[in-house]
Design a protein around this motif. Structure first.
Motif, PDB file in Angstrom:
ATOM      1  N   ASN A 164       0.966  -1.211   0.002  1.00 50.39           N
ATOM      2  CA  ASN A 164      -0.024   0.110  -0.013  1.00 50.39           C
ATOM      3  C   ASN A 164       0.915   1.252  -0.068  1.00 50.39           C
ATOM      4  O   ASN A 164       2.070   1.293   0.000  1.00 50.39           O
ATOM      5  CB  ASN A 164      -1.094  -0.003   1.294  1.00 50.39           C
ATOM      6  N   GLY A 165       0.506   2.410  -0.005  1.00 49.00           N
ATOM      7  CA  GLY A 165       1.149   3.710  -0.130  1.00 49.00           C
ATOM      8  C   GLY A 165       1.668   4.081   1.168  1.00 49.00           C
ATOM      9  O   GLY A 165       2.749   4.608   1.193  1.00 49.00           O
ATOM     10  N   THR A 166       1.001   3.641   2.288  1.00 47.59           N
ATOM     11  CA  THR A 166       1.608   4.016   3.646  1.00 47.59           C
ATOM     12  C   THR A 166       3.168   3.139   3.959  1.00 47.59           C
ATOM     13  O   THR A 166       4.093   4.002   4.029  1.00 47.59           O
ATOM     14  CB  THR A 166       0.779   3.636   4.604  1.00 47.59           C
ATOM     15  N   CYS A 167       3.291   1.858   3.461  1.00 43.29           N
ATOM     16  CA  CYS A 167       4.281   1.243   3.401  1.00 43.29           C
ATOM     17  C   CYS A 167       5.435   1.840   2.456  1.00 43.29           C
ATOM     18  O   CYS A 167       6.520   1.530   2.508  1.00 43.29           O
ATOM     19  CB  CYS A 167       4.039  -0.083   3.704  1.00 43.29           C
ATOM     20  N   ALA A 192      -3.095  11.424   6.621  1.00 40.54           N
ATOM     21  CA  ALA A 192      -2.713  11.064   7.855  1.00 40.54           C
ATOM     22  C   ALA A 192      -1.256  10.118   7.699  1.00 40.54           C
ATOM     23  O   ALA A 192      -0.367  10.163   8.385  1.00 40.54           O
ATOM     24  CB  ALA A 192      -3.352  10.583   9.071  1.00 40.54           C
ATOM     25  N   ALA A 193      -1.548   9.427   6.440  1.00 43.05           N
ATOM     26  CA  ALA A 193      -0.302   8.401   6.180  1.00 43.05           C
ATOM     27  C   ALA A 193       0.902   8.994   6.113  1.00 43.05           C
ATOM     28  O   ALA A 193       1.994   8.479   6.331  1.00 43.05           O
ATOM     29  CB  ALA A 193      -0.864   7.584   4.986  1.00 43.05           C
ATOM     30  N   THR A 194       0.966  10.213   5.560  1.00 44.39           N
ATOM     31  CA  THR A 194       2.266  11.034   5.119  1.00 44.39           C
ATOM     32  C   THR A 194       2.888  11.059   6.847  1.00 44.39           C
ATOM     33  O   THR A 194       3.998  10.800   6.717  1.00 44.39           O
ATOM     34  CB  THR A 194       1.915  12.459   4.808  1.00 44.39           C
ATOM     35  N   GLU A 261       8.820  12.158  -2.588  1.00 45.21           N
ATOM     36  CA  GLU A 261       7.465  12.969  -3.056  1.00 45.21           C
ATOM     37  C   GLU A 261       6.294  11.984  -2.575  1.00 45.21           C
ATOM     38  O   GLU A 261       6.461  10.817  -3.074  1.00 45.21           O
ATOM     39  CB  GLU A 261       7.460  12.907  -4.422  1.00 45.21           C
ATOM     40  N   ASP A 262       5.433  12.375  -2.040  1.00 50.59           N
ATOM     41  CA  ASP A 262       3.926  11.656  -1.974  1.00 50.59           C
ATOM     42  C   ASP A 262       3.244  11.854  -2.956  1.00 50.59           C
ATOM     43  O   ASP A 262       2.416  13.131  -3.012  1.00 50.59           O
ATOM     44  CB  ASP A 262       3.466  12.187  -0.440  1.00 50.59           C
ATOM     45  N   CYS A 263       3.158  11.222  -3.834  1.00 53.38           N
ATOM     46  CA  CYS A 263       2.369  11.270  -5.174  1.00 53.38           C
ATOM     47  C   CYS A 263       0.928  10.554  -5.069  1.00 53.38           C
ATOM     48  O   CYS A 263       0.471   9.983  -6.079  1.00 53.38           O
ATOM     49  CB  CYS A 263       3.099  10.687  -6.172  1.00 53.38           C
ATOM     50  N   ALA A 264       0.659   9.980  -3.903  1.00 51.80           N
ATOM     51  CA  ALA A 264      -0.739   9.355  -3.802  1.00 51.80           C
ATOM     52  C   ALA A 264      -1.943   9.799  -4.584  1.00 51.80           C
ATOM     53  O   ALA A 264      -2.658   9.162  -4.898  1.00 51.80           O
ATOM     54  CB  ALA A 264      -0.996   9.004  -2.334  1.00 51.80           C
ATOM     55  N   GLU A 265      -2.077  10.995  -4.572  1.00 53.19           N
ATOM     56  CA  GLU A 265      -3.082  11.748  -5.152  1.00 53.19           C
ATOM     57  C   GLU A 265      -2.915  12.170  -6.573  1.00 53.19           C
ATOM     58  O   GLU A 265      -3.953  13.030  -6.940  1.00 53.19           O
ATOM     59  CB  GLU A 265      -3.641  12.579  -4.275  1.00 53.19           C
ATOM     60  N   ALA A 266      -1.813  12.088  -7.036  1.00 54.17           N
ATOM     61  CA  ALA A 266      -1.664  12.620  -8.441  1.00 54.17           C
ATOM     62  C   ALA A 266      -0.744  12.086  -9.546  1.00 54.17           C
ATOM     63  O   ALA A 266      -0.038  12.689 -10.241  1.00 54.17           O
ATOM     64  CB  ALA A 266      -0.842  13.935  -7.967  1.00 54.17           C
ATOM     65  N   PHE A 285       3.622   6.230  -4.542  1.00 59.38           N
ATOM     66  CA  PHE A 285       2.492   6.056  -4.827  1.00 59.38           C
ATOM     67  C   PHE A 285       1.583   5.297  -4.180  1.00 59.38           C
ATOM     68  O   PHE A 285       2.016   4.294  -3.517  1.00 59.38           O
ATOM     69  CB  PHE A 285       2.384   5.899  -6.339  1.00 59.38           C
ATOM     70  N   SER A 286       0.253   5.538  -3.977  1.00 60.60           N
ATOM     71  CA  SER A 286      -0.679   4.533  -3.521  1.00 60.60           C
ATOM     72  C   SER A 286      -1.684   4.208  -4.756  1.00 60.60           C
ATOM     73  O   SER A 286      -1.916   4.919  -5.498  1.00 60.60           O
ATOM     74  CB  SER A 286      -1.589   5.486  -2.483  1.00 60.60           C
ATOM     75  N   PHE A 287      -2.091   3.025  -4.752  1.00 61.78           N
ATOM     76  CA  PHE A 287      -3.162   2.398  -5.689  1.00 61.78           C
ATOM     77  C   PHE A 287      -4.559   1.783  -4.822  1.00 61.78           C
ATOM     78  O   PHE A 287      -4.942   0.983  -4.968  1.00 61.78           O
ATOM     79  CB  PHE A 287      -2.570   1.472  -6.480  1.00 61.78           C
ATOM     80  N   ASN A 290      -9.754   4.308  -3.955  1.00 63.74           N
ATOM     81  CA  ASN A 290     -10.231   5.673  -4.209  1.00 63.74           C
ATOM     82  C   ASN A 290      -9.177   6.410  -5.036  1.00 63.74           C
ATOM     83  O   ASN A 290      -9.454   7.619  -5.595  1.00 63.74           O
ATOM     84  CB  ASN A 290     -10.925   6.316  -3.386  1.00 63.74           C
ATOM     85  N   LYS A 291      -8.124   5.847  -5.553  1.00 63.70           N
ATOM     86  CA  LYS A 291      -6.888   6.713  -5.945  1.00 63.70           C
ATOM     87  C   LYS A 291      -6.969   6.884  -7.729  1.00 63.70           C
ATOM     88  O   LYS A 291      -7.871   5.974  -8.088  1.00 63.70           O
ATOM     89  CB  LYS A 291      -5.531   6.177  -5.603  1.00 63.70           C
ATOM     90  N   ILE A 292      -6.421   7.437  -8.124  1.00 63.15           N
ATOM     91  CA  ILE A 292      -6.546   7.635  -9.753  1.00 63.15           C
ATOM     92  C   ILE A 292      -6.341   6.421 -10.478  1.00 63.15           C
ATOM     93  O   ILE A 292      -7.264   6.067 -11.465  1.00 63.15           O
ATOM     94  CB  ILE A 292      -5.651   8.715 -10.204  1.00 63.15           C
TER      95      ILE A 292
HETATM   96  C1  LIG Z   1      -3.986   7.573   0.079  1.00 67.04           C
HETATM   97  C2  LIG Z   1      -2.776   8.373   0.491  1.00 67.04           C
HETATM   98  C3  LIG Z   1      -1.707   7.763   1.386  1.00 67.04           C
HETATM   99  C4  LIG Z   1      -1.739   6.249   1.634  1.00 67.04           C
HETATM  100  O1  LIG Z   1      -1.961   5.446   0.893  1.00 67.04           O
HETATM  101  P1  LIG Z   1      -2.556   4.124   1.372  1.00 67.04           P
HETATM  102  O2  LIG Z   1      -2.223   3.028   0.158  1.00 67.04           O
HETATM  103  O3  LIG Z   1      -3.929   4.066   1.639  1.00 67.04           O
HETATM  104  O4  LIG Z   1      -1.620   3.586   2.369  1.00 67.04           O
HETATM  105  C5  LIG Z   1      -0.508   8.618   1.529  1.00 67.04           C
HETATM  106  N1  LIG Z   1      -0.574   9.910   1.316  1.00 67.04           N
HETATM  107  C6  LIG Z   1      -1.668  10.486   0.778  1.00 67.04           C
HETATM  108  C7  LIG Z   1      -1.319  11.993   0.393  1.00 67.04           C
HETATM  109  C8  LIG Z   1      -2.794   9.688   0.450  1.00 67.04           C
HETATM  110  O5  LIG Z   1      -3.830  10.293  -0.166  1.00 67.04           O
END
Ligand SMILES: *Cc1c(COP(=O)(O)O)cnc(C)c1O
Length: 474
Positions: A164-167, A192-194, A261-266, A285-287, A290-292
């Motif tokens: 996942n994106g958090t790890c 909050a994952a950031t 870079e936290d690209c989870a939303e972009a 990145f997160s997949f 609800n992500k893109i």
């Molecule tokens: C969704 C998200 C994450 C975490 O991703 P997960 O896959 O849900 O663990 C981290 N940072 C931001 C900004 C996010 O929106």
């Protein structure tokens, strides 16, 4: 069709009532002796007839409504939805010979979740392939392909897929050797994952404010927060908007800091024509669903550095030596992605242009329809050097009270609008890490996310409900 939905015009009212009672749709379609549609009777029609002293033994044909609406079995959903309304929500569907063969019912309770995955490409095919191959765990060719294709899409050499994106964020921090005693600068407005990933690596987060126009981390606030212990900056490309990567990279180079870079939303956003995720030492990145781009759960780290790639691969796989099985060189983690998740990711990535385009259409539509509403400000899509993508359509209202009332109006109409993230610094567990937060407080309290999908069909439904949506902002 399993339910009985018709009766002959010579049947008695009592018999028609039995049909309605059994089919549960509140209506019976009345046919003549040639089985052609003759009329329609609802439970309300029957009740009114009985109140007018028409007996139960009367023929249903006598009270049938002959001025009725109907559709054809080949009609599109759009056509049928256009023929129905809240009042007349169930209509018969006829064959070419005018025989009743089914019915159409307009969904009664509209419900738009804020996000929904769109899985109409090769997702199912690739999952099935992975399944039948029995490579359902964390090796298999979809993993390699997804890592290669996604890193290429972002202009990076290596991809390291994660659970996942958090790890992914945690892995990046660990691989860069960031830990106890180190400070990591992050924006106040983010998921909050950031911050959690920084805390998981025992480093100290330093929360700084955001820019008024981009809502992303403010480079000036970063500079003011730098101390001798600062090791890294985690800019977040918030709600699809790229952070100011030119200035952030300049600051990082000047002070010898890592950038994650936290690209989870972009996914797919550009800064100065360069993809987000291609600037920092490691990008994450997160997949999530609800992500893109989604794999259900999933994430990825990207890097150009062989050293960082090796470190992340080792940490991801229990810290186990690649040469000597069950020999552990470091205390590792199990942060791997499965081949099934990667199969979904490959299919999604094939259609990334289409997905990004469709999401942008939602944003353009909302902007066109709602721009005139008082005190509505959409996320800025014209900032110099930045090419944002649409994750969740995001806008600000005039005040927190306006925002809260708009959300409750939308939600009571089945439209799942959401408030922005709470600024991290407002929550008890993170408060101690605050450095600056003036702008984030104001923006977060006025922000709304609207339902945004990649499926063009949902947009047509949103268009049908636009008056409901508009009324929440008036
Ligand atoms: C969704 C998200 C994450 C975490 O991703 P997960 O896959 O849900 O663990 C981290 N940072 C931001 C900004 C996010 O929106």
């Amino acid at each position: 069709m399993h339910k009985k939905i018709t009766c002959n015009k010579d049947n008695l009212i009592i018999e028609a009532m039995q049909v309605i009672n059994d089919n549960g749709i509140g209506v019976v379609f009345i046919i003549d002796n040639d089985e052609r549609l003759y009329g329609i009777a609802t439970d309300g029609d029957i009740r009114r007839a009985l109140l007018n002293n028409i007996g139960l033994e009367t023929k249903i044909g006598m009270i049938a409504n002959r001025d009725f609406i109907y559709g054809f079995i080949d009609d599109t959903y759009e056509t049928l939805a256009g023929k129905t309304s809240k009042r007349i929500n169930t209509i018969p569907l006829l064959s070419k010979e005018n025989k009743v063969i089914d019915y159409f019912r307009l969904p009664q309770d509209i419900y738009f979740p804020v996000a929904a995955p769109y899985l109409r490409g090769n997702e199912f095919k690739y999952i099935t392939d992975a399944f039948l191959s029995t490579w359902i765990s964390s090796s298999g060719h979809y993993i390699d392909r997804f890592e290669n294709d996604f890193s290429q899409f972002c202009g990076r050499k290596y991809g390291i897929a994660t659970s996942n994106g958090t790890c992914a964020l945690h892995l990046a921090l660990l691989a860069l050797g960031i830990g106890s005693g180190d400070e990591v600068i992050i924006p106040d407005l983010t998921f909050a994952a950031t911050i959690n990933s920084v805390l998981h690596s025992n480093a100290t987060p330093v929360i700084v404010d955001i820019e008024e126009d981009s809502w992303c981390i403010d480079p000036e606030c970063i500079e003011r927060a730098i101390s001798p212990r600062t090791k890294a900056i985690i800019p977040v490309h918030l709600y699809g908007q790229p952070a100011a990567m030119d200035r952030i990279m300049t600051i990082a180079n000047k002070h010898n800091l890592y950038v994650i870079e936290d690209c989870a939303e972009a996914h797919g956003a550009l800064f100065n024509n360069q993809p987000v995720g291609s600037f920092g030492d490691v990008s994450c990145f997160s997949f999530y669903g609800n992500k893109i781009l989604t794999t259900g759960e999933g994430g990825m780290c990207l890097t150009n550095s062989d050293k960082h790639r090796d470190a992340m691969q080792l940490l991801r796989d229990h810290g186990m030596s690649k040469q000597k099985r069950y020999w552990h060189e470091i205390i590792g983690y199990n942060y791997r992605m499965t081949n099934i998740q990667a199969a979904i990711g490959c299919a999604q990535l094939e259609r990334i242009d289409q997905i990004l385009h469709a999401r942008e259409e939602y944003e353009n539509y909302y902007v066109n329809e709602l721009n005139e509403c008082p005190n509505v400000t959409f996320q800025d899509s014209k900032l110099p050097l930045r090419k944002k993508v649409t994750w969740l359509v995001s806008m600000l209202l005039g005040s927190q009270a306006d925002r809260d009332s708009a959300i409750s109006k939308l939600q009571s109409n089945g439209i799942d609008a959401r408030p922005f993230f709470y600024p991290l610094s407002t929550m008890d567990i993170y408060r101690n890490y605050l450095h600056s937060n003036k702008t984030s407080i104001g923006i977060a309290s006025r922000g709304i996310n609207l339902p945004t999908y990649a499926d063009p069909a949902h947009l047509r439904e949103i268009k049908r409900n636009v008056d409901l949506i508009k009324s929440a902002f008036e």
